[in-house]
Design a protein around this motif. Structure first.
Motif, PDB file in Angstrom:
ATOM      1  N   GLY A 509     -16.367  28.167 -66.649  1.00 53.57           N
ATOM      2  CA  GLY A 509     -16.080  27.829 -68.036  1.00 53.57           C
ATOM      3  C   GLY A 509     -17.373  27.592 -68.781  1.00 53.57           C
ATOM      4  N   GLN A 510     -17.396  27.982 -70.061  1.00 48.17           N
ATOM      5  CA  GLN A 510     -18.597  27.823 -70.881  1.00 48.17           C
ATOM      6  C   GLN A 510     -18.172  27.477 -72.288  1.00 48.17           C
ATOM      7  OE1 GLN A 510     -19.302  30.151 -73.423  1.00 48.17           O
ATOM      8  NE2 GLN A 510     -21.397  29.598 -73.973  1.00 48.17           N
ATOM      9  N   ALA A 511     -18.947  26.611 -72.949  1.00 48.59           N
ATOM     10  CA  ALA A 511     -18.653  26.254 -74.336  1.00 48.59           C
ATOM     11  C   ALA A 511     -19.918  25.741 -75.002  1.00 48.59           C
ATOM     12  CB  ALA A 511     -17.553  25.194 -74.401  1.00 48.59           C
ATOM     13  N   VAL A 512     -19.929  25.804 -76.331  1.00 46.65           N
ATOM     14  CA  VAL A 512     -21.057  25.269 -77.097  1.00 46.65           C
ATOM     15  C   VAL A 512     -20.533  24.329 -78.173  1.00 46.65           C
ATOM     16  CG1 VAL A 512     -22.543  27.265 -76.738  1.00 46.65           C
ATOM     17  CG2 VAL A 512     -21.067  27.193 -78.740  1.00 46.65           C
ATOM     18  N   SER A 513     -21.336  23.327 -78.485  1.00 43.89           N
ATOM     19  CA  SER A 513     -21.027  22.398 -79.557  1.00 43.89           C
ATOM     20  C   SER A 513     -22.298  21.639 -79.884  1.00 43.89           C
ATOM     21  CB  SER A 513     -19.921  21.414 -79.132  1.00 43.89           C
ATOM     22  OG  SER A 513     -19.744  20.407 -80.113  1.00 43.89           O
ATOM     23  N   ILE A 514     -22.360  21.054 -81.052  1.00 47.04           N
ATOM     24  CA  ILE A 514     -23.512  20.224 -81.378  1.00 47.04           C
ATOM     25  C   ILE A 514     -23.445  18.899 -80.629  1.00 47.04           C
ATOM     26  CG2 ILE A 514     -22.560  19.011 -83.384  1.00 47.04           C
ATOM     27  CD1 ILE A 514     -25.381  19.739 -84.716  1.00 47.04           C
ATOM     28  N   ASP A 515     -22.259  18.588 -80.080  1.00 44.53           N
ATOM     29  CA  ASP A 515     -22.062  17.379 -79.284  1.00 44.53           C
ATOM     30  C   ASP A 515     -21.884  17.761 -77.822  1.00 44.53           C
ATOM     31  OD1 ASP A 515     -21.264  14.327 -79.293  1.00 44.53           O
ATOM     32  OD2 ASP A 515     -19.767  15.357 -78.068  1.00 44.53           O
ATOM     33  N   VAL A 516     -22.704  17.218 -76.952  1.00 43.17           N
ATOM     34  CA  VAL A 516     -22.685  17.632 -75.553  1.00 43.17           C
ATOM     35  C   VAL A 516     -21.390  17.221 -74.854  1.00 43.17           C
ATOM     36  CG1 VAL A 516     -23.839  15.565 -74.643  1.00 43.17           C
ATOM     37  CG2 VAL A 516     -24.084  17.747 -73.455  1.00 43.17           C
TER      38      VAL A 516
END
Length: 546
Positions: A509-516
């Protein structure tokens, strides 16, 4: 060269394997000099067989579109007979992707071949790719067939494929490099006679050495009538780290198609990496003299896209596309490069599309500016898709001063992944500190229904992950957890990648956000989504192949 079969050695402990031919004479004249190499990309078929990878249809279409921009000649879109989902994805690619041959894989089984044709028949340029094993170890232990039965099967099934798709049929002899060369030549000769237009000689288990593989090409050209009139293809695996070397050795001896995958993805240790084969052909054209039609400046973006959508990291020291590929730590190297780049660099970063992460947009940028910048990256969005991307961009732009090209790529990839998730993270709550027990609560959406989950645990991330387990109803075991900054700066987007074991299988699984924390929760959620998709497809898939 002698007309008799080459000597066979048995240096492997695997039952029944044989090596190919003896080395070609030193200084042998290369074949097909000046003939362009056909790039056959199998990222969406063999690449997706990597453990933990589970691409949905939208993701496959995005990758296929980027492969066209890269200039790939043939896209192997999948194995339609394995499941309804794979059939639908191959069919969608065949209908929507223009500018490349769209290929589907099929065993030498009538139902496989007919299913494959139904999936690809609407393609601008369709190809059926049929295969059968030719090594004695496969015949004895896997197929339970005699050599004569395999020859007849190759004849019948190639003929069937040609009757459906007369312009373009590829035939593969699985485990060719451990096959008896004389028998291999007989099977390939049969396929050519039956009308195959491409003949593939796979090193299925990554067993052969470059000198052996080159010699096998020589042997086959000498013993397979008509081989010079069709495309000779090679498909090399990297079990001994020789996939690219073997592919190039075959190219020097006349192969006209190489089967590759982005970032070297594939079964076990993977396939020959498209970026490495391409840049070797470009950089050493003085020796290899085989032109390519790839747009090499699209290599870096293609690598990043596939890495983001599959959740598979590119190792830092990976050739061509690793982050250290153009980095110089040694003072001597730095001094040399500053004085003259060619002292320590044989390629230029810009040749593969690498450059500075230029600032592209700010929080006051409008929808038109976003669409324009995305188009420059090869991403075309309109209507609702553009609205969703713009809303996500504004959320990020409000929290960081500038949004770079890398940020945009990461954000759009994230949106693509979320479109077909069965479960999505609506919100989360986390209470944590050095002297309190972390407490988490999450709300997950499934088909419009809100489901809550909660957890008390000893660590912040552990608490979030257990809360997601509680909501989804699956028990995952975290095997790997990695965080990196997409760009530099304390306000960089965080990218999180996880590997999660559910039952006996591992899912990425992979994801991006400005909040870790949010990125971590979404990455874990995505792994569970992949687990659900994997379970739905279980039981429908025949043996996977290389």
């Amino acid at each position: 060269m002698s007309s008799s079969p080459p000597d066979i050695s048995s240096v492997s402990s695997v039952p029944g394997p044989t090596s190919a031919a003896a080395p070609s004479p030193r200084g042998a004249t290369p074949r097909n000099e000046g003939v362009p190499i056909v790039f056959f990309d199998t990222t969406l078929r063999d690449g997706e067989q990597s453990p933990g990878i589970s691409l949905n249809m939208t993701e496959k279409l995005e990758i296929a579109g980027q492969l066209v921009r890269l200039g790939v000649d043939v896209i192997e879109a999948g194995f339609p007979a394995t499941s309804p989902g794979d059939f639908e994805a191959v069919q969608a690619i065949a209908r929507e992707v223009k500018g490349a041959v769209v290929c589907g894989l099929a065993r030498c089984v009538e139902s496989d071949i007919r299913t494959c044709w139904e999936a690809i028949r609407e393609a601008e340029r369709p190809r059926i790719h049929v295969f059968v094993s030719t090594s004695d170890v496969h015949l004895q232990y896997q197929m339970k067939k005699t050599r004569s039965e395999v020859v007849e099967l190759a004849r019948e099934m190639t003929t069937l494929a040609v009757s459906l798709c007369p312009e373009d049929v590829e035939f593969s002899a699985m485990d060719a490099t451990r096959s008896d060369p004389a028998f291999l030549a007989e099977v390939l000769r049969t396929a050519v006679e039956a009308g195959a237009t491409t003949i593939n000689v796979p090193d299925t288990v990554g067993y052969t050495l470059p000198t052996e593989y080159a010699a096998l090409m020589d042997y086959l050209y000498e013993h397979v009538a008509g081989l010079g009139d069709v495309v000779l293809s090679v498909h090399c695996h990297n079990d001994l780290g020789l996939a690219v070397a073997n592919s190039l050795a075959a190219v020097q001896r006349g192969a006209t198609q190489v089967e590759v995958a982005v970032n070297g993805l594939g079964e076990r240790a993977g396939n020959a990496a498209i970026e490495e084969v391409a840049m070797a052909l470009v950089t050493r054209k003085d020796i290899l003299n085989r032109p390519i039609n790839l747009v090499t400046t699209e290599i870096a973006r293609t690598s990043r896209l596939v890495s983001n959508l599959t959740g598979y990291d590119v190792q830092p020291n990976k050739a061509v596309v690793g982050k250290n590929a153009f980095a110089h730590e040694s003072g001597i190297h730095q001094d040399g490069v500053l004085k003259e780049r060619t002292t320590y660099e044989i390629m230029h970063a810009k040749d593969i599309g690498l450059g500075d992460s230029d600032i592209v947009l700010g929080k006051h940028s409008g929808r038109h500016a976003l669409r324009s910048r995305l188009a420059e990256l090869g991403i075309t969005l309109s209507g609702e898709d553009l609205d969703v991307a713009f809303r996500r961009f504004k959320e990020v732009a409000d929290k960081k001063k500038t949004v770079t090209a890398l940020d945009l790529e990461a954000l759009v990839s994230e949106e693509i992944r979320e479109r077909e998730d069965l479960y999505s993270l609506d919100n989360f709550y986390l209470s944590a500190g050095s002297e309190i027990i972390p407490t988490s609560q999450v709300t997950v959406i499934r088909q419009g229904e809100s489901i809550r989950g909660k957890s008390f645990s000893s660590g912040s991330m552990e608490s979030i992950f257990y809360a997601i387990d509680d909501a989804v109803g699956l028990q995952g075991r975290l095997l790997d957890y990695r965080v990196r900054a997409v760009t530099s700066g304390k306000d960089s987007l965080a990218e999180v990648r996880v590997a999660v074991e559910v039952g006996e299988h591992t899912y990425a699984g992979q994801a991006v956000s400005i909040d870790v924390v949010e990125a971590s929760a979404k990455a874990y959620m995505r792994a569970l989504n992949n687990a659900v998709r994997g379970r739905e497809a279980a039981g429908a898939r025949p043996d996977r192949v290389s």
